[in-house]
Design a protein around this motif. Structure first.
Motif, PDB file in Angstrom:
ATOM      1  N   ALA A 179       0.816  -1.188   0.041  1.00 12.81           N
ATOM      2  CA  ALA A 179       0.115  -0.047  -0.028  1.00 12.81           C
ATOM      3  C   ALA A 179       0.924   1.216   0.130  1.00 12.81           C
ATOM      4  CB  ALA A 179      -0.935   0.143   1.144  1.00 12.81           C
ATOM      5  N   ALA A 180       1.839   1.457   0.903  1.00  7.58           N
ATOM      6  CA  ALA A 180       2.829   2.348   1.030  1.00  7.58           C
ATOM      7  C   ALA A 180       3.506   2.812  -0.359  1.00  7.58           C
ATOM      8  CB  ALA A 180       3.698   2.065   2.114  1.00  7.58           C
ATOM      9  N   GLN A 181       3.915   1.655  -1.196  1.00  8.09           N
ATOM     10  CA  GLN A 181       4.541   1.886  -2.336  1.00  8.09           C
ATOM     11  C   GLN A 181       3.639   2.017  -3.649  1.00  8.09           C
ATOM     12  OE1 GLN A 181       7.620  -1.447  -2.478  1.00  8.09           O
ATOM     13  NE2 GLN A 181       8.247  -1.014  -0.186  1.00  8.09           N
ATOM     14  N   GLY A 182       2.481   1.752  -3.320  1.00  7.23           N
ATOM     15  CA  GLY A 182       1.328   1.906  -4.587  1.00  7.23           C
ATOM     16  C   GLY A 182       1.537   0.751  -5.508  1.00  7.23           C
ATOM     17  N   ARG A 183       1.892  -0.397  -4.711  1.00  8.48           N
ATOM     18  CA  ARG A 183       1.843  -1.815  -5.773  1.00  8.48           C
ATOM     19  C   ARG A 183       0.443  -2.279  -5.490  1.00  8.48           C
ATOM     20  NH1 ARG A 183       5.157  -5.346  -3.686  1.00  8.48           N
ATOM     21  NH2 ARG A 183       5.717  -4.558  -1.864  1.00  8.48           N
ATOM     22  N   LEU A 184      -0.218  -1.689  -6.868  1.00  9.66           N
ATOM     23  CA  LEU A 184      -1.486  -2.545  -6.624  1.00  9.66           C
ATOM     24  C   LEU A 184      -1.860  -3.970  -6.989  1.00  9.66           C
ATOM     25  CD1 LEU A 184      -4.548  -1.648  -6.566  1.00  9.66           C
ATOM     26  CD2 LEU A 184      -4.384  -1.219  -9.027  1.00  9.66           C
ATOM     27  N   LEU A 185      -1.168  -4.652  -7.910  1.00  4.59           N
ATOM     28  CA  LEU A 185      -1.149  -5.987  -8.053  1.00  4.59           C
ATOM     29  C   LEU A 185      -0.968  -7.011  -6.988  1.00  4.59           C
ATOM     30  CD1 LEU A 185      -1.668  -8.293 -10.056  1.00  4.59           C
ATOM     31  CD2 LEU A 185       0.728  -8.068 -10.978  1.00  4.59           C
ATOM     32  N   ALA A 186       0.266  -6.337  -6.278  1.00  9.79           N
ATOM     33  CA  ALA A 186       0.879  -7.056  -5.131  1.00  9.79           C
ATOM     34  C   ALA A 186      -0.304  -7.284  -4.007  1.00  9.79           C
ATOM     35  CB  ALA A 186       2.126  -6.499  -4.491  1.00  9.79           C
ATOM     36  N   LEU A 187      -0.863  -5.898  -3.874  1.00  6.96           N
ATOM     37  CA  LEU A 187      -2.061  -5.614  -3.006  1.00  6.96           C
ATOM     38  C   LEU A 187      -3.039  -6.603  -2.889  1.00  6.96           C
ATOM     39  CD1 LEU A 187      -2.663  -2.628  -0.825  1.00  6.96           C
ATOM     40  CD2 LEU A 187      -4.406  -3.175  -2.332  1.00  6.96           C
ATOM     41  N   LYS A 188      -3.419  -6.624  -4.307  1.00 13.83           N
ATOM     42  CA  LYS A 188      -4.768  -7.392  -4.667  1.00 13.83           C
ATOM     43  C   LYS A 188      -4.452  -8.871  -4.532  1.00 13.83           C
ATOM     44  CE  LYS A 188      -7.154  -4.154  -7.797  1.00 13.83           C
ATOM     45  NZ  LYS A 188      -7.824  -4.234  -9.033  1.00 13.83           N
ATOM     46  N   THR A 189      -3.124  -9.226  -4.813  1.00 16.80           N
ATOM     47  CA  THR A 189      -2.760 -10.717  -4.633  1.00 16.80           C
ATOM     48  C   THR A 189      -2.864 -11.031  -3.009  1.00 16.80           C
ATOM     49  OG1 THR A 189      -1.319 -10.616  -6.425  1.00 16.80           O
ATOM     50  CG2 THR A 189      -0.877 -12.165  -5.043  1.00 16.80           C
ATOM     51  N   LEU A 190      -2.202 -10.083  -2.282  1.00 17.68           N
ATOM     52  CA  LEU A 190      -2.288 -10.377  -0.980  1.00 17.68           C
ATOM     53  C   LEU A 190      -3.865 -10.613  -0.191  1.00 17.68           C
ATOM     54  CD1 LEU A 190       0.779  -8.169   0.181  1.00 17.68           C
ATOM     55  CD2 LEU A 190       0.490 -10.698   0.500  1.00 17.68           C
ATOM     56  N   ILE A 191      -4.524  -9.796  -0.663  1.00 13.86           N
ATOM     57  CA  ILE A 191      -6.120  -9.506  -0.347  1.00 13.86           C
ATOM     58  C   ILE A 191      -6.604 -10.897  -0.738  1.00 13.86           C
ATOM     59  CG2 ILE A 191      -8.233  -8.504  -0.506  1.00 13.86           C
ATOM     60  CD1 ILE A 191      -6.692  -5.882  -0.941  1.00 13.86           C
ATOM     61  N   ALA A 192      -6.543 -11.311  -1.780  1.00 13.64           N
ATOM     62  CA  ALA A 192      -6.967 -12.574  -2.588  1.00 13.64           C
ATOM     63  C   ALA A 192      -6.508 -13.725  -1.635  1.00 13.64           C
ATOM     64  CB  ALA A 192      -6.444 -12.830  -3.934  1.00 13.64           C
ATOM     65  N   GLN A 193      -5.357 -13.710  -1.089  1.00 14.34           N
ATOM     66  CA  GLN A 193      -4.607 -14.698  -0.294  1.00 14.34           C
ATOM     67  C   GLN A 193      -5.430 -14.834   1.246  1.00 14.34           C
ATOM     68  OE1 GLN A 193      -0.488 -14.312  -0.825  1.00 14.34           O
ATOM     69  NE2 GLN A 193      -0.399 -15.115  -2.624  1.00 14.34           N
ATOM     70  N   GLY A 194      -6.091 -13.906   1.326  1.00 10.37           N
ATOM     71  CA  GLY A 194      -6.943 -13.895   2.691  1.00 10.37           C
ATOM     72  C   GLY A 194      -6.168 -12.921   3.793  1.00 10.37           C
ATOM     73  N   VAL A 195      -5.123 -12.195   3.215  1.00  7.07           N
ATOM     74  CA  VAL A 195      -4.709 -11.110   4.188  1.00  7.07           C
ATOM     75  C   VAL A 195      -5.595 -10.184   4.636  1.00  7.07           C
ATOM     76  CG1 VAL A 195      -2.926  -9.427   4.535  1.00  7.07           C
ATOM     77  CG2 VAL A 195      -2.442 -11.534   3.302  1.00  7.07           C
ATOM     78  N   ASN A 196      -5.641  -9.812   6.058  1.00  6.79           N
ATOM     79  CA  ASN A 196      -6.761  -9.153   6.694  1.00  6.79           C
ATOM     80  C   ASN A 196      -6.314  -7.548   6.502  1.00  6.79           C
ATOM     81  OD1 ASN A 196      -8.273  -7.592   8.254  1.00  6.79           O
ATOM     82  ND2 ASN A 196      -7.701  -8.572  10.290  1.00  6.79           N
ATOM     83  N   VAL A 197      -7.273  -6.986   5.498  1.00  8.81           N
ATOM     84  CA  VAL A 197      -7.059  -5.575   5.209  1.00  8.81           C
ATOM     85  C   VAL A 197      -6.899  -4.768   6.434  1.00  8.81           C
ATOM     86  CG1 VAL A 197      -7.746  -5.772   2.800  1.00  8.81           C
ATOM     87  CG2 VAL A 197      -9.274  -4.946   4.837  1.00  8.81           C
ATOM     88  N   ASN A 198      -7.368  -5.060   7.620  1.00  8.20           N
ATOM     89  CA  ASN A 198      -7.435  -4.276   8.780  1.00  8.20           C
ATOM     90  C   ASN A 198      -6.236  -4.455   9.782  1.00  8.20           C
ATOM     91  OD1 ASN A 198      -9.684  -2.458   8.089  1.00  8.20           O
ATOM     92  ND2 ASN A 198     -10.906  -4.349   8.359  1.00  8.20           N
ATOM     93  N   LEU A 199      -5.213  -5.228   9.440  1.00  2.61           N
ATOM     94  CA  LEU A 199      -3.932  -5.289  10.057  1.00  2.61           C
ATOM     95  C   LEU A 199      -3.343  -3.932  10.363  1.00  2.61           C
ATOM     96  CD1 LEU A 199      -1.986  -8.395   8.491  1.00  2.61           C
ATOM     97  CD2 LEU A 199      -3.223  -8.294  10.537  1.00  2.61           C
ATOM     98  N   VAL A 200      -2.972  -3.855  11.705  1.00  9.08           N
ATOM     99  CA  VAL A 200      -2.473  -2.396  12.168  1.00  9.08           C
ATOM    100  C   VAL A 200      -1.193  -2.607  12.723  1.00  9.08           C
ATOM    101  CG1 VAL A 200      -4.572  -1.225  12.471  1.00  9.08           C
ATOM    102  CG2 VAL A 200      -3.622  -2.533  14.293  1.00  9.08           C
ATOM    103  N   THR A 201      -0.288  -1.734  12.849  1.00 10.51           N
ATOM    104  CA  THR A 201       1.009  -1.584  13.502  1.00 10.51           C
ATOM    105  C   THR A 201       0.744  -1.318  14.933  1.00 10.51           C
ATOM    106  OG1 THR A 201       1.601   0.674  13.004  1.00 10.51           O
ATOM    107  CG2 THR A 201       2.021  -0.905  11.155  1.00 10.51           C
ATOM    108  N   ILE A 202       2.054  -1.356  15.658  1.00 10.64           N
ATOM    109  CA  ILE A 202       1.698  -0.962  16.970  1.00 10.64           C
ATOM    110  C   ILE A 202       1.497   0.440  17.162  1.00 10.64           C
ATOM    111  CG2 ILE A 202       4.226  -0.064  17.492  1.00 10.64           C
ATOM    112  CD1 ILE A 202       4.569  -1.785  19.926  1.00 10.64           C
TER     113      ILE A 202
END
Length: 323
Positions: free
Chosen positions: A73-96
């Motif tokens: 998301a920070a680097q604007g890599r849309l394809l990588a972002l969509k792939t991660l979402i498709a793999q089931g990564v939680n879009v609401n993960l947060v840092t400390i």
């Protein structure tokens, strides 16, 4: 000897000590994790990061828990972002620091990534430990496209007072388009934030001429700044004569005094173009201005002419001329 009671006794003691040590260490980590959560809720980022280092074994910075989704998301890599979402990564993960991938996308002005996250359930009004929302980050980057997308998905244009203000950030950085979008979505044009003042006050402080013009055109209160400090006070501390003229053209009161009892003229740098502009706008000089001129060694013919222009009673005029 090996299978004797002494051997089994030592073996049991060793196992008990090992189990006790392991349990004690686990208990400490659980306690530290709960303490970290407590400091995150309280907003103490520094202490939370320090405790996190204890838990995770020497992590040197608070961004160590950033996920691959944050990086995409920070680097604007849309394809990588969509792939991660498709793999089931939680879009609401947060840092400390409670920074989400949506925060990162908006801070980078990556509207396509922000939209993809929102379409997959990202929290549009998520708040970091510093009180920043994705909308605040979009205004920080100056991305009008991100601002529009966030508002479409239900972002609060004017968050609660204790949170960072998007419109103030947009004005501070001179992002006029973002500012106009927020104002079109019913943000209070005269919202005063304790540490910043009103948007107009911020625009004058940071000498954002375009924002000053637009705010005045849209009806911002010309004398409403930060408590008793007016936008004219803020402009007088800077070097923009253009802002002084804009404010006075819209009726700024030159005689208003701040908490220290000073007018805008009192704050201007002596003999500067800002001081001259303020003196011209004030009209005929007053007694206090004459005293100021005298203190600056301006006695002489010019001062005498100024006294004559006051049309004072003859005894008072004679007194001033010969003192």
């Amino acid at each position: 000897m090996e299978d004797g009671p002494v051997f089994y006794g030592f073996k049991n003691i060793f196992i008990t000590m090992f189990a006790t040590f392991f349990f004690f260490k686990l208990l400490i980590k659980v306690f530290l994790a709960l303490l970290t959560h407590f400091y995150i809720v309280k907003g103490n980022r520094k202490e939370a990061a320090r405790i996190a280092e204890e838990i995770y074994g020497g992590i040197s910075d608070c961004w160590a828990d950033r996920s691959p989704l944050h990086e995409a998301a920070a680097q604007g890599r849309l394809l990588a972002l969509k792939t991660l979402i498709a793999q089931g990564v939680n879009v609401n993960l947060v840092t400390i620091n409670r920074v989400s991938s949506l925060h990162e996308a908006c801070l980078g002005g990556h509207v396509a990534c922000a939209k993809a996250l929102l379409e997959n359930g990202a929290h549009v009004n998520g708040v970091t430990v510093h009180g920043a929302t994705p909308l605040f980050n979009a205004c920080c980057s100056g991305s009008a496209a991100c601002v529009n997308v966030l508002l479409e998905f239900g972002a609060k244009a004017q968050p609660e007072m204790h949170l960072a203000s998007p419109i103030h950030e947009a004005v501070k950085r001179g992002h006029r388009e973002c500012m106009e979008i927020l104002l079109a979505n019913n943000v209070n044009i005269d919202q005063e934030v304790p540490q910043l003042g009103t948007p107009l006050y911020v625009a004058c402080t940071y000498q954002r001429v375009d924002c000053v013009k637009k705010l005045l055109e849209l009806g911002a209160s010309v004398d409403h700044g930060q408590w008793l400090d007016t936008p004219l006070h803020a402009a007088a501390r800077q070097s923009s004569v253009e802002i002084i003229h804009l404010l006075t053209d819209y009726g700024a009161n030159l005689k208003l005094r701040n908490a220290q009892g000073k007018s805008a003229l009192d704050l201007a740098i002596p003999k500067s173009s800002v001081e001259q502009a303020l003196l011209l706008r004030e009209g005929p000089p007053t007694l206090s201005q004459l005293c100021r001129l005298c203190v600056r060694k301006c006695l002489g013919r010019a001062c005498h002419q100024a006294i004559h222009k006051l049309h004072l009673p003859e005894p008072l005029e004679r007194f001033l001329l010969y003192q």
